[in-house]
Design a protein around this motif. Structure first.
Motif, PDB file in Angstrom:
ATOM      1  N   GLY A  50     -28.893-116.886  70.509  1.00 46.68           N
ATOM      2  CA  GLY A  50     -28.597-116.211  71.767  1.00 46.68           C
ATOM      3  C   GLY A  50     -28.726-117.067  73.003  1.00 46.68           C
ATOM      4  N   ALA A  51     -29.109-118.339  72.852  1.00 49.49           N
ATOM      5  CA  ALA A  51     -29.259-119.233  74.001  1.00 49.49           C
ATOM      6  C   ALA A  51     -28.340-120.429  73.839  1.00 49.49           C
ATOM      7  N   TRP A  52     -28.041-121.053  74.983  1.00 50.27           N
ATOM      8  CA  TRP A  52     -27.181-122.242  74.980  1.00 50.27           C
ATOM      9  C   TRP A  52     -28.041-123.494  75.008  1.00 50.27           C
ATOM     10  N   LEU A  53     -27.590-124.514  74.264  1.00 55.17           N
ATOM     11  CA  LEU A  53     -28.301-125.790  74.201  1.00 55.17           C
ATOM     12  C   LEU A  53     -27.332-126.917  74.499  1.00 55.17           C
ATOM     13  N   ARG A  54     -27.805-127.872  75.246  1.00 54.27           N
ATOM     14  CA  ARG A  54     -26.985-129.050  75.559  1.00 54.27           C
ATOM     15  C   ARG A  54     -27.083-130.055  74.410  1.00 54.27           C
ATOM     16  N   VAL A  55     -25.945-130.590  73.992  1.00 55.59           N
ATOM     17  CA  VAL A  55     -25.904-131.550  72.889  1.00 55.59           C
ATOM     18  C   VAL A  55     -26.039-132.967  73.439  1.00 55.59           C
TER      19      VAL A  55
END
Length: 409
Positions: free
Chosen positions: A404-409
Motif C-alpha cells: 500500500g505504500a510507494w518506494l523509490r527504486v
C-alpha cells in the motif's frame, strides 16, 4: 518417495532374513562387557555402499540426536584414514563408544541399520555424498566447530570448494531490496564469486536469481531432505540452479520435512562454506541474525548493507554495524573484501527509461515508504493527479508499490 522408517519400527519379524553384515550372533558375558558391546556392531562392510559412507550417515543421524560432533572428530579421521576392517573397531578408535561417548554400541547398530536404508535411497535419487572421508570435502566448512559429517549433493559438487559469498536477509523484503540484491549478485557472479544462500523466499531467492541471470553457478543450502524442496514454489528456481552448473545441498537425510529446528542449523553451513557473509536486511529477531552470529563465531567477514531508520528490517543490520560489522554500499566494496582474485565488470546501462532524479514527485517521495495521499499532501497536488504520475513512474521503473505504500527504486 520412499518413507524413512524409524529404527525402532524397522526390526525384522521373527524368521525374516537379515543382511549378512547385520547377522551377528553375540554372546554377552559379565566377564568382558566392553568387548561384547563393541561386537554388537556390524563387523563386515555392507554390499549396498562403502563402509565410510555408512559411518558418515550414521554420524549425521547421531548429530541430529544431540550427539555433539566437533572438528576434533575430523582430526581423528584424518589420523586414522578410511575405515578398514570391522566397523566396531573403527568407531572405538574414533572414541565414539563408551567411555568416550554416551552412545552405546546398540545405538550405533540402529543408526547403521538406518544408514543402510538411506544409502539404498540415494541411488534412486541420483544424489552424491560428500563425507568427511572425501578429499573434496569443503575445506572452510571443515574448520568450523561443528561441521556436518556429510552433505547430500545434487548438481556440481565441485562448487562446494569454490570461493563463495553467503547472501542472507529477510523473507519479507520489499521490491527495491530484492532488485538490488539480484543486481549485485549478478555482478559478483560475473566477477567469479559463487553465490551461496538458503533458497528461501525474499533475499535468498533474489541472490540465486542474480547468479542464474549471470549464467554462473550458485549453491543452495536446504533445511530439508534432498528430495523435499522447500518452499515448493521455488521448484523452477531449483531447476535453473542445477541447469546452470550449481548445486543443491543438505545435511538432512531424504524425506526430512522442513522442521523449524533445521533452519538455524542449516545457517551454520551457509556461513561455514563462505569467505564472507553479506547481510542485506534483518529484523532484530530473525534467522538472518542467527547466520550473522554463526559467521562471527566462524571468523568470517561480516558485510552489512545499511538501511532506513524507519524500516524495521534495517534494525538488525544497524545492530550488527554497531557491533563492528563492515558497512558496504556497493557490489565493488563487497568484492574488494573478498580479495584480489575477482574482477567486477562494468555495469550495463538500464534498458528501461528512468525518470529524472530531479522529478518533484521523486523528491517528495524521498527514500522512505509513503502512500499516495501522503505524497499528494507534501506536494499540494490532488490525489488523482498524484496517482496518475506515480503510475507513470512505476512503468518507468523508478518506483514500486509494496503493502500500500510507494518506494523509490
Amino acid at each position: 518417495m520412499t518413507k524413512i522408517i524409524h529404527p525402532k519400527r524397522a526390526r525384522p519379524h521373527r524368521g525374516a532374513r537379515k543382511p549378512p553384515w547385520l547377522s551377528i550372533t553375540v554372546r554377552r558375558t559379565p566377564r568382558c562387557p566392553k568387548e561384547s558391546l563393541v561386537s554388537n556392531l556390524p563387523a563386515t562392510e555392507p554390499a549396498v555402499t562403502s563402509a565410510e559412507q555408512l559411518v558418515a550417515i550414521a554420524l549425521s543421524l547421531a548429530a541430529r540426536r544431540r550427539l555433539r560432533l566437533t572438528h576434533t572428530l575430523f582430526a581423528r579421521v584424518a589420523a586414522l584414514g578410511r575405515p578398514a576392517g570391522p566397523l566396531p573397531h573403527y568407531l572405538e578408535a574414533l572414541q565414539l563408544l563408551p567411555p568416550h561417548c554416551s552412545y552405546s554400541a546398540a545405538q550405533w547398530r540402529s543408526l547403521l541399520e538406518q544408514a543402510a536404508r538411506i544409502a539404498e535411497q540415494l541411488a534412486a535419487l541420483d544424489v552424491a555424498l560428500v563425507t568427511l572421508f572425501c578429499p573434496d570435502y569443503p575445506p572452510l566448512l571443515a574448520e568450523i566447530i561443528d561441521p556436518p559429517p556429510l552433505l547430500y549433493v545434487r548438481g556440481a559438487r565441485a562448487q562446494l570448494a569454490a570461493p563463495q559469498l553467503a547472501v542472507v536477509g529477510s523473507r519479507n523484503s520489499a521490491q527495491p531490496a530484492l532488485q538490488l540484491t539480484q543486481q549485485w549478485c549478478q555482478a559478483m557472479a560475473l566477477a567469479g564469486v559463487t553465490i551461496t544462500s538458503g533458497l528461501a523466499f525474499g533475499i535468498d531467492g533474489a541472490a540465486h536469481r542474480g547468479a542464474v541471470a549471470a549464467g554462473r553457478p550458485t549453491v543452495a543450502v536446504m533445511a530439508t531432505g534432498i528430495d523435499r524442496l522447500y518452499p515448493a514454489r521455488h521448484q523452477r528456481l531449483a531447476g535453473q540452479i542445477l541447469e546452470g552448473g550449481g548445486a543443491l545441498i543438505t545435511e538432512y537425510p531424504p524425506g526430512e520435512a522442513p522442521l523449524p529446528a533445521n533452519f538455524p542449523r542449516r545457517n551454520r553451513i551457509i556461513s561455514g562454506l563462505s569467505l564472507a557473509v553479506w547481510v542485506v536486511e534483518a529484523a532484530i529477531k530473525s534467522g538472518t541474525l542467527i547466520t550473522a552470529r554463526a559467521a562471527l563465531e566462524q571468523n568470517r567477514e561480516l558485510l552489512v548493507l545499511p538501511g532506513s531508520v524507519n524500516n524495521p528490517l534495517s534494525r538488525g543490520c544497524h545492530l550488527l554495524l554497531r557491533e563492528g560489522a563492515t558497512l558496504v554500499e556497493s557490489a565493488a566494496e563487497i568484492v574488494a573484501q573478498l580479495g584480489a582474485n575477482f574482477l567486477l565488470q562494468p555495469s550495463q546501462p538500464a534498458t528501461a527509461p528512468r525518470a529524472s532524479a530531479s522529478s518533484p514527485l521523486l523528491a517528495a517521495l524521498g527514500y522512505d515508504p509513503a502512500t499516495t495521499d501522503e505524497i499528494a499532501a507534501r506536494l499540494g497536488w490532488g490525489s488523482a493527479d498524484t496517482a496518475r504520475q506515480l503510475a507513470e513512474l512505476e512503468l518507468a521503473g523508478a518506483v514500486v508499490r509494496h503493502c500500500g505504500a510507494w518506494l523509490r527504486v
